[in-house]
Design an enzyme around this catalytic site. Structure first.
Site, PDB file in Angstrom:
ATOM      1  N   HIS A 187       0.807  -1.226   0.000  1.00 18.46           N
ATOM      2  CA  HIS A 187       0.000   0.000   0.000  1.00 18.46           C
ATOM      3  C   HIS A 187       0.836   1.270   0.000  1.00 18.46           C
ATOM      4  CE1 HIS A 187      -3.874   1.594  -0.239  1.00 18.46           C
ATOM      5  NE2 HIS A 187      -4.252   1.593   1.023  1.00 18.46           N
ATOM      6  N   ASP A 237      -2.308   1.732  -4.528  1.00 18.44           N
ATOM      7  CA  ASP A 237      -3.493   2.074  -3.741  1.00 18.44           C
ATOM      8  C   ASP A 237      -4.634   1.098  -4.041  1.00 18.44           C
ATOM      9  OD1 ASP A 237      -4.634   2.891  -6.165  1.00 18.44           O
ATOM     10  OD2 ASP A 237      -4.102   4.989  -5.846  1.00 18.44           O
TER      11      ASP A 237
END
Length: 446
Positions: free
Chosen positions: A418, A422
């Site tokens: 992450h 995204d």
């Protein structure tokens, strides 16, 4: 007397050293050309090294469990059958010429830090997530190199890992040597920083065995896997997205062609090549899944090299890599998948065959699992798990109306880093893989 030097060969990109695990011949034994001489282990794979000549083993220069660098002379083979110990001294001197100068540096540094209090418990993982081998930590502790200084050393190993050669060169070229006259305040500050680093690193609670428990020592591969998984979790904040895919057409198609494929090729056709083909296509659509992170820079990979988790005879998993998977057709992928899987089962994988991956696929469905949350194979940023294919009732949409039908479905689990991937990108990627699987052409020929 004629002697041939046997050197530790290069065993793959970024492999700079190997541990001697077992000598298959002793001094005085005869050996034929290409006959296995020694077993070595890198941080990736175990290998048998063959003799380059026929003759008699005249000298063994590394003991079991010692670490040799690529290019080091590890043994001498006499081609005329004579074993002369005096001639071995020359080889020892050649092989250890660098070590002699290093010993002088070690003595100087040791004298300089003799009155300085240092921490002797360096953690194997630094604040940056960089892994330090037991050998490197031991050298650092001896030379009074703290974690902050160790983190500043530029490593030549895989993922920037600091090797024995790197730390010795750092010392020889003028390391930040602690001075005997260092002030008490500086020493106190260094100790506080070391304690802070150690306190930040998560420590596993001690476990006391109970009566009747069996203690099983981890083998070398399990230790490597354990360290790699923990390091991955420390490095990447993991997020996992899930999608269900209808693979009814693939199921029917494979059942139709697998008999002919087996008769023609002498091997099974599995679902894995189909999954890899879909992943490769999706990576071309979303190239920012095919990246790595180096500090604050993103490395966008040119090639699509897909790793596939495979079982070793020990039960441990290893990840052989299909290089440039996007350039292969389904037949080529099937042959490569079977080749690598067979090599894994027979412990025949080479270092090159398990390096250079840019994305990984693991088929947890082979264990009957519906889905999984896989851990990223560093330095990649994403990994996909394919679950078991199940026959389930589902709503089938047609131009004439919807109805309940029996379909073959599976879950795709996509874990991603992450920091750089995204939720939108990670979710769209796994959805695209599912779309490629659902639109599979049932008229495909192999």
């Amino acid at each position: 007397m004629s002697q041939v030097e046997i050197r530790l060969p290069k065993m793959g990109e970024s492999v700079t050293e190997a541990t001697i695990t077992n000598w298959l011949k002793n001094v005085g034994d005869t050996i034929e050309m290409d006959e296995p001489l020694v077993e070595v282990a890198t941080d990736k794979v175990d290998n048998e090294l063959p003799s380059e000549v026929s003759g008699t083993v005249a000298k063994i220069l590394f003991e079991v469990d010692e670490v040799a660098q690529v290019g080091d002379v590890i043994a001498l083979i006499s081609t005329d059958g004579e074993v002369d110990n005096t001639s071995n001294e020359t080889a020892n001197e050649a092989n250890n010429s660098q070590e002699s100068s290093i010993e002088a540096v070690e003595k100087t540094v040791t004298d300089a830090v003799s009155t300085v209090q240092t921490s002797s418990d360096l953690d194997k993982t630094g604040p940056s997530g960089k892994f330090y081998s037991p050998l490197v930590r031991s050298i650092a502790e001896k030379e009074g190199i703290g974690m902050d200084e160790l983190e500043s050393i530029s490593g030549s190993g895989q993922n920037g890992r600091v090797t024995k050669k790197d730390i010795f060169e750092y010392i020889e070229n003028g390391a930040k040597q602690p001075q005997a006259a260092a002030s008490t305040s500086n020493t106190s500050t260094a100790l506080k920083q070391a304690k802070q680093v150690q306190s930040e690193a998560p420590k596993a609670p001690p476990v006391a065995p109970m009566e009747g428990d069996e203690i099983i020592e981890m083998d070398r591969m399990r230790k490597l896997i354990s360290e790699h998984m923990v390091r991955s979790k420390h490095t990447s904040p993991h997020v996992t997205s899930f999608v269900e895919a209808d693979v009814t057409e693939i199921w029917k198609w494979r059942n139709k062609i697998k008999g002919d494929f087996k008769a023609r090729e002498g091997e099974n056709f599995t679902f894995t090549p189909v999954f890899i083909e879909a992943v490769a296509k999706a990576i071309k659509d979303f190239p920012l899944i095919n990246i790595s992170v180096e500090g604050d820079k993103i490395i966008k990979r040119k090639d699509i090299n897909i790793g596939m988790a495979a079982a070793l005879p020990s039960g441990n998993l290893i990840v052989p890599v299909i290089k440039q998977a996007d350039r292969m057709n389904l037949y080529g992928l099937a042959k490569k998948v079977n080749e690598l899987a067979n090599k894994a089962r027979n412990n025949k994988l080479t270092s090159d065959e398990i390096q250079g991956g840019t994305y990984t696929l693991t088929n947890v469905g082979t264990f009957g699992n519906v889905m999984g949350t896989p851990i990223i194979n560093q330095p990649q940023v994403a990994i996909m798990a394919t679950g078991a294919i199940r026959k389930v009732p589902a709503v089938v949409e047609t131009p004439e109306g919807d109805f309940i039908g029996i379909r073959y479905k599976m879950f795709l689990s996509h874990s991603y880093d992450h920091r750089v991937v995204d939720g939108a990108l990670g979710g769209m990627f796994v959805k695209r893989v599912a779309e490629y699987l659902e639109s599979f052409d049932p008229n495909t020929k192999l």
